[in-house]
Scaffold this motif. Structure first.
Motif, PDB file in Angstrom:
ATOM      1  N   GLY A   1      33.909  34.959  32.117  1.00 58.60           N
ATOM      2  CA  GLY A   1      34.504  33.970  32.987  1.00 58.60           C
ATOM      3  C   GLY A   1      36.003  33.824  32.833  1.00 58.60           C
ATOM      4  N   ALA A   2      36.634  34.692  32.024  1.00 61.58           N
ATOM      5  CA  ALA A   2      38.076  34.617  31.835  1.00 61.58           C
ATOM      6  C   ALA A   2      38.786  35.232  33.033  1.00 61.58           C
ATOM      7  N   PRO A   3      39.895  34.643  33.473  1.00 62.21           N
ATOM      8  CA  PRO A   3      40.608  35.182  34.639  1.00 62.21           C
ATOM      9  C   PRO A   3      41.305  36.491  34.299  1.00 62.21           C
ATOM     10  N   LEU A   4      41.088  37.484  35.155  1.00 61.25           N
ATOM     11  CA  LEU A   4      41.732  38.780  35.005  1.00 61.25           C
ATOM     12  C   LEU A   4      42.924  38.936  35.931  1.00 61.25           C
ATOM     13  N   TYR A   5      42.804  38.398  37.136  1.00 59.63           N
ATOM     14  CA  TYR A   5      43.848  38.582  38.141  1.00 59.63           C
ATOM     15  C   TYR A   5      43.744  37.445  39.152  1.00 59.63           C
ATOM     16  N   VAL A   6      44.888  36.943  39.592  1.00 59.53           N
ATOM     17  CA  VAL A   6      44.940  35.874  40.590  1.00 59.53           C
ATOM     18  C   VAL A   6      45.808  36.341  41.751  1.00 59.53           C
ATOM     19  N   GLY A   7      45.333  36.099  42.970  1.00 57.44           N
ATOM     20  CA  GLY A   7      46.098  36.460  44.156  1.00 57.44           C
ATOM     21  C   GLY A   7      45.842  35.473  45.271  1.00 57.44           C
ATOM     22  N   SER A   8      46.565  35.624  46.374  1.00 56.03           N
ATOM     23  CA  SER A   8      46.377  34.771  47.545  1.00 56.03           C
ATOM     24  C   SER A   8      46.320  35.643  48.774  1.00 56.03           C
ATOM     25  N   ALA A   9      45.755  35.097  49.856  1.00 58.02           N
ATOM     26  CA  ALA A   9      45.558  35.904  51.062  1.00 58.02           C
ATOM     27  C   ALA A   9      45.418  35.006  52.269  1.00 58.02           C
ATOM     28  N   THR A  10      45.697  35.581  53.437  1.00 57.02           N
ATOM     29  CA  THR A  10      45.447  34.875  54.690  1.00 57.02           C
ATOM     30  C   THR A  10      43.972  34.895  55.041  1.00 57.02           C
ATOM     31  N   ASN A  11      43.250  35.938  54.596  1.00 51.58           N
ATOM     32  CA  ASN A  11      41.820  36.087  54.842  1.00 51.58           C
ATOM     33  C   ASN A  11      41.187  36.511  53.526  1.00 51.58           C
ATOM     34  N   LEU A  12      40.549  35.574  52.841  1.00 48.56           N
ATOM     35  CA  LEU A  12      40.024  35.843  51.497  1.00 48.56           C
ATOM     36  C   LEU A  12      39.017  36.987  51.495  1.00 48.56           C
TER      37      LEU A  12
END
Length: 578
Positions: free
Chosen positions: A267-278
């Motif tokens: 459950g540890a975060p590996l990568y975070v990003g954002s998007a217009t369409n998930l």
């Protein structure tokens, strides 16, 4: 290894489809990053077929047939004969049934191509090629048909817009390996998929057949995770089967803006990003378009994907920055040092580099810079301009005893005049005249650092020094999105209903108490978040509703940033600043 018995070959071939998905077979033109993950049901296909006088580069088009398909349904068709200005060879007539007399008096390629390009959406009504056509061209043996269309465009004075292309021949070689079919000709595939009878070897008839073949191929590939135009365009590229199958992690994600997080088994975060369409963006990671080795390693240990939908893309971008700052995901590279800032400030009549500035001091500071070396070069640019002796070392004394120069130094930090730029350009020219190219390069580096600091200051200081800013952006379906920030931090976003006055929502935002002013500049935010807010406020079509700040967004008339030629100098200086 012994070959399987003849009766088992079709079954073996079916199993080979998944294996062939990992082979590098180019299919059409790969789409750009801004078009990743468009669902197939949202794609507008223009399926085209040509008849020609031959197969060589000197041959001419004699017929264009095309079918427009949207949402799986045929919505329009196009057909025209073309007069090539030469007789048709008997063997071509025998194959297509097109005779020289049939083409006499028909449109020439100039008119035929222009009509087709406008119909297909490759050009606008004025005949100008669209930079990013919305349609996807489809053809069987696409290099042949698209090559003829490209030559026709250029020979008639039109720009070829380079649309996305899907080749059903190449697609069939992946989806239907031998001996599922004995060859991959259009007629063979038509028989395999039991398509309706069409006029063979005529452009419109073959285009109609290609539409049905395309549907059949997509149905074959759908169970293997091919569900978007990007999947179709890269289906033959080398993607490990285990990664391609994990695209199912995106199946239930919303098609809205938001933040996504790749998580490991713990459950540890590996990568975070954002998007217009998930959904589309997450799916794109499991295709051949993802070529970054670091991200591929991350995907190999990904166990889950979590998302946080947001109402707007700006909210998603801001939440992404905040999550990276808080969680420190191991596979994120960008935005991992948002708190690292350096400033150039005046100390009496001299200048110095400091890591933090007070809320009041920031109004007269240059920056923020990413690191001390960049800030140091900007400081050296100021010292080179305002030291007593123009030939003095850069670390020498500055205008501590000269009130006029001290005032000019303050204006240079705020970007109110071009003293530093004019001085350094002169020194670059002098060094070049005596062939001191190393010295000219050094002056250019100082100029780049100074101009970059001014640009960063313009992006960050006004918004971060404003007690409250409210701005509005109109929605395509009606209504407005209202954003509110305080001291450079996004505090609230609301959307108003269509055909409704936004004033009550504006009044509600203005009635809320702003955040308390932090004693340290940027203490409640980061320079990257502030820059996102500035980009949003200055975006075309944005309405500035309320500005409660000391520093205006507009640059002074005499600022280097207000002079186009000096922005060009920034490029010439190699953009070596922060």
């Amino acid at each position: 290894m012994n070959a399987p018995p003849p009766g088992q070959r079709p079954a073996v071939a079916s199993r080979e489809v998944a294996t062939r998905l990992t082979e590098a077979v180019p299919i059409g033109v790969q789409v750009g990053l801004d078009q990743l993950g468009t669902p197939l049901e949202d794609v507008e296909w223009v399926v085209v077929d040509l008849e020609t006088t031959g197969i060589g580069a000197s041959a001419s088009i004699t017929e264009i047939g095309a079918v427009r398909v949207r949402g799986g349904d045929v919505v329009d068709e196009f057909q025209t004969l073309v007069d090539p200005g030469e007789p048709i060879a008997p063997r071509i007539t025998a194959l297509t049934g097109i005779t020289t007399s049939m083409l006499r008096g028909q449109p020439t390629i100039d008119r035929a191509y222009a009509d087709f390009a406008r119909w297909a959406g490759l050009e606008d009504a004025s005949g100008f090629a669209l930079p990013t056509p919305s349609c996807v061209l489809v053809a069987h043996n696409a290099p042949f048909d698209v090559g003829f269309l490209r030559r026709a465009a250029r020979s008639t004075g039109h720009d070829w817009p380079a649309p996305r292309v899907v080749d059903t021949l190449a697609l069939a070689r992946i989806a239907l390996p031998r001996p599922l079919v004995h060859n991959h000709r259009l007629a063979t595939l038509a028989g395999h998929f039991s398509t309706s009878d069409q006029d063979r070897h005529r452009a419109l008839g073959d285009a109609r057949t290609t539409v049905e073949v395309l549907r059949g191929l997509i149905d074959v590939l759908a169970p293997l995770g091919v569900r978007t135009i990007e999947d179709v365009s890269t289906v033959g590229a080398p993607v490990p089967t285990r990664r391609r199958r994990r695209v199912a992690l995106a199946d239930d994600l919303p098609r809205s803006p938001g933040v996504y997080r790749f998580l490991d088994a713990a459950g540890a975060p590996l990568y975070v990003g954002s998007a217009t369409n998930l959904r589309s963006r997450v799916r794109s990671y499991f295709t051949a378009s993802e070529t970054r080795a670091k991200v591929r390693r991350m995907l190999d240990v990904t166990a889950d994907v979590q998302v946080t939908p947001t109402s707007t893309l700006l909210d998603a971008r801001v939440e992404e920055l905040r999550a990276i700052r808080t969680l420190h995901p191991m596979f994120n590279s960008a935005s991992t040092h948002q708190d690292r800032t350096m400033w150039v400030v005046r100390r009496g009549g001299s200048v110095d580099v400091v890591p933090v500035v007070g809320a009041d001091d920031a109004l007269d500071a240059l920056g923020p810079f990413r690191g001390s070396s960049h800030a140091g070069r900007a400081r050296d640019a100021l010292q080179a301009t305002y030291a007593h002796d123009g030939d003095a070392p850069l670390a020498g004394p500055s205008a501590r005893t000269d009130p006029q120069r001290a005032s000019e130094l303050g204006g240079a930090l705020r970007g109110e005049h071009c003293g530093v730029v004019d001085c350094l350009l002169g020194r670059m020219a002098s060094a070049s005249e005596v062939e001191d190219f190393e010295g000219a390069t050094r002056w250019r580096g100082l100029l780049a650092a100074y101009l970059s600091g001014l640009q960063r200051r313009a992006d960050v200081v006004p918004m971060a020094a404003a007690r409250r800013v409210v701005w509005a952006q109109h929605l395509d379906d009606g209504g407005w999105t209202l954003h509110c920030s305080s001291w450079g931090r996004l505090v609230r976003t609301v959307s108003t209903p269509p055909r409704t006055s936004p004033l009550p929502w504006v009044e509600s935002l203005l009635s809320e108490e702003p955040l308390p002013r932090p004693p340290v500049f940027l203490a409640g935010t980061t320079w990257e978040e502030v820059r996102l807010l500035t980009d949003s406020v200055t975006e075309a079509g944005t309405r500035l509703v309320h500005w409660e700040g000391e520093v205006p967004l507009a640059a002074p008339v005499d600022s280097p940033l207000a002079r186009t030629r000096l922005l060009v100098n920034l490029d010439l200086a190699g953009r070596r600043g922060a």
